[in-house]
Design an enzyme around this catalytic site. Structure first.
Site, PDB file in Angstrom:
ATOM      1  CG  ASN A   9      -1.629   2.121   4.993  1.00  0.00           C
ATOM      2  OD1 ASN A   9      -1.281   3.417   3.873  1.00  0.00           O
ATOM      3  ND2 ASN A   9      -1.686   1.442   4.866  1.00  0.00           N
ATOM      4  CE  LYS A  11      -4.539  -0.239   3.641  1.00  0.00           C
ATOM      5  NZ  LYS A  11      -4.792  -2.025   3.763  1.00  0.00           N
ATOM      6  CG  HIS A  93       0.847  -2.316   5.055  1.00  0.00           C
ATOM      7  ND1 HIS A  93       0.054  -3.321   4.305  1.00  0.00           N
ATOM      8  CD2 HIS A  93       0.099  -1.717   5.731  1.00  0.00           C
ATOM      9  CE1 HIS A  93      -0.874  -3.325   4.566  1.00  0.00           C
ATOM     10  NE2 HIS A  93      -0.765  -2.416   5.537  1.00  0.00           N
ATOM     11  CD  GLU A  95      -1.940  -3.790   1.577  1.00  0.00           C
ATOM     12  OE1 GLU A  95      -1.849  -2.275   1.552  1.00  0.00           O
ATOM     13  OE2 GLU A  95      -3.339  -3.854   2.094  1.00  0.00           O
ATOM     14  CD  GLU A 165      -1.404  -3.120   9.471  1.00  0.00           C
ATOM     15  OE1 GLU A 165      -2.389  -2.639   9.275  1.00  0.00           O
ATOM     16  OE2 GLU A 165      -0.534  -3.383   8.807  1.00  0.00           O
ATOM     17  N   GLY A 171      -8.414  -5.268   4.744  1.00  0.00           N
ATOM     18  CA  GLY A 171      -9.069  -5.051   4.280  1.00  0.00           C
ATOM     19  C   GLY A 171     -10.085  -6.007   3.674  1.00  0.00           C
ATOM     20  CB  SER A 211     -11.209  -5.251   9.307  1.00  0.00           C
ATOM     21  OG  SER A 211     -11.117  -5.310   8.107  1.00  0.00           O
TER      22      SER A 211
HETATM   23  P1  PGA Z   1      -7.845  -1.893   6.077  1.00  0.00           P
HETATM   24  O1  PGA Z   1      -6.626  -1.556   6.340  1.00  0.00           O
HETATM   25  O2  PGA Z   1      -8.349  -0.891   7.985  1.00  0.00           O
HETATM   26  O3  PGA Z   1      -8.554  -1.052   4.988  1.00  0.00           O
HETATM   27  O4  PGA Z   1      -8.205  -3.620   6.482  1.00  0.00           O
HETATM   28  C1  PGA Z   1      -5.495  -1.654   7.865  1.00  0.00           C
HETATM   29  C2  PGA Z   1      -3.805  -1.617   6.942  1.00  0.00           C
HETATM   30  O5  PGA Z   1      -3.670  -2.102   5.740  1.00  0.00           O
HETATM   31  O6  PGA Z   1      -3.186  -0.925   7.228  1.00  0.00           O
END
Ligand code: PGA
Length: 248
Positions: A9, A11, A93, A95, A165, A171, A211
């Site tokens: 992803n 982003k 997601h 976010e 997730e 993140g 992560s």
């Molecule tokens: P990350 O993000 O691996 O940076 O924690 C995962 C995601 O948002 O799908």
């Protein structure tokens, strides 16, 4: 046997040019095995798809609108995503839920539209830290899955991918333990089984995200109910190759 999936992803990172260059560099390094997907910004979909032409890498968007067209400034429809050659789309997601008011209801509408159009949705669910501490993770995941899949038949449901997730792991550099991730994915599989039966539950692919790095991927992917990963930060680095190859 469920084939493992490793989806990056990106982003809001990369232009069409820089994304295509990065994709072209790492695509030849993936060993055969896992299904690999790059979920990239809308504007980079076409360029990145072209850059990985001939490599077994799928391209996906990070969102879509549930309507086909209309007065929705700044949005993109399933047909627009498909027109770039993309085959996947991330839906719900955390976010998007946090910053753009997405709800389980909009996730349901977007999921339904994506599958109707032939896109493979990667449906994201997961709890906040406070909810985990309150001991309601299992109930919350149940609600998220039940609403996301409302009105979706078993064959259609099986054409989707679920990504568990935990929001507190996204993140943050704080990865769920293998046991926490396994337990949650097993819960999700259980809910899917309640909705669609045991056989369907044994087929649906459930990813862990939050992560994931080259250092922790192998152990996570070895857990019985974890069928790969949705990878954010580490998908922008050469390390993504090791994560993909850990899923062989
Ligand atoms: P990350 O993000 O691996 O940076 O924690 C995962 C995601 O948002 O799908």
């Amino acid at each position: 046997m469920r084939r493992k999936v490793v989806a990056g992803n990106w982003k809001m990172n990369h232009t069409p040019c820089s994304g295509a260059e990065f994709a072209k560099n790492i695509a030849p390094k993936f060993e055969a095995g896992a299904e690999v997907v790059f979920c990239v910004p809308y504007v980079a979909l076409y360029a990145v798809r072209e850059a990985v032409e001939g490599f077994p890498v799928g391209i996906g968007a990070q969102n879509l609108h549930f309507e086909d067209s209309g007065a929705y400034t700044g949005e993109a429809s399933a047909d627009m995503v498909l027109s770039t050659g993309a085959k996947y789309v991330i839906i719900g997601h955390s976010e998007r839920r946090q910053y753009y008011n997405e709800t389980d209801e909009t996730v349901n509408k977007k999921l339904s539209k994506a599958v109707l159009k032939g896109l493979t949705p990667i449906v994201c669910i997961g709890e906040h830290l406070e909810q985990r501490n309150q001991g309601i993770t299992e109930e919350l995941l149940r609600i998220q899955v039940k609403i996301a899949y409302r009105g979706v038949n078993v064959d259609t449901a099986l054409s989707t991918i679920i990504a568990y997730e935990p929001v507190w792991a996204i993140g943050t550099g704080v990865v769920a333990t293998d046991e926490q991730a396994q337990q949650a994915c097993a819960w999700v599989r259980g809910v899917f089984g309640d909705l669609y039966g045991k056989d369907a539950a044994s087929k649906i692919r459930i990813l862990y995200g939050g992560s994931v790095t080259a250092a922790n991927a192998k152990a996570l992917f070895a857990m019985p109910d974890i069928d790969g990963g949705l990878v954010g930060g580490a998908s922008l680095k050469p390390e993504f190759v090791d994560i993909v190859n850990a899923a062989k």
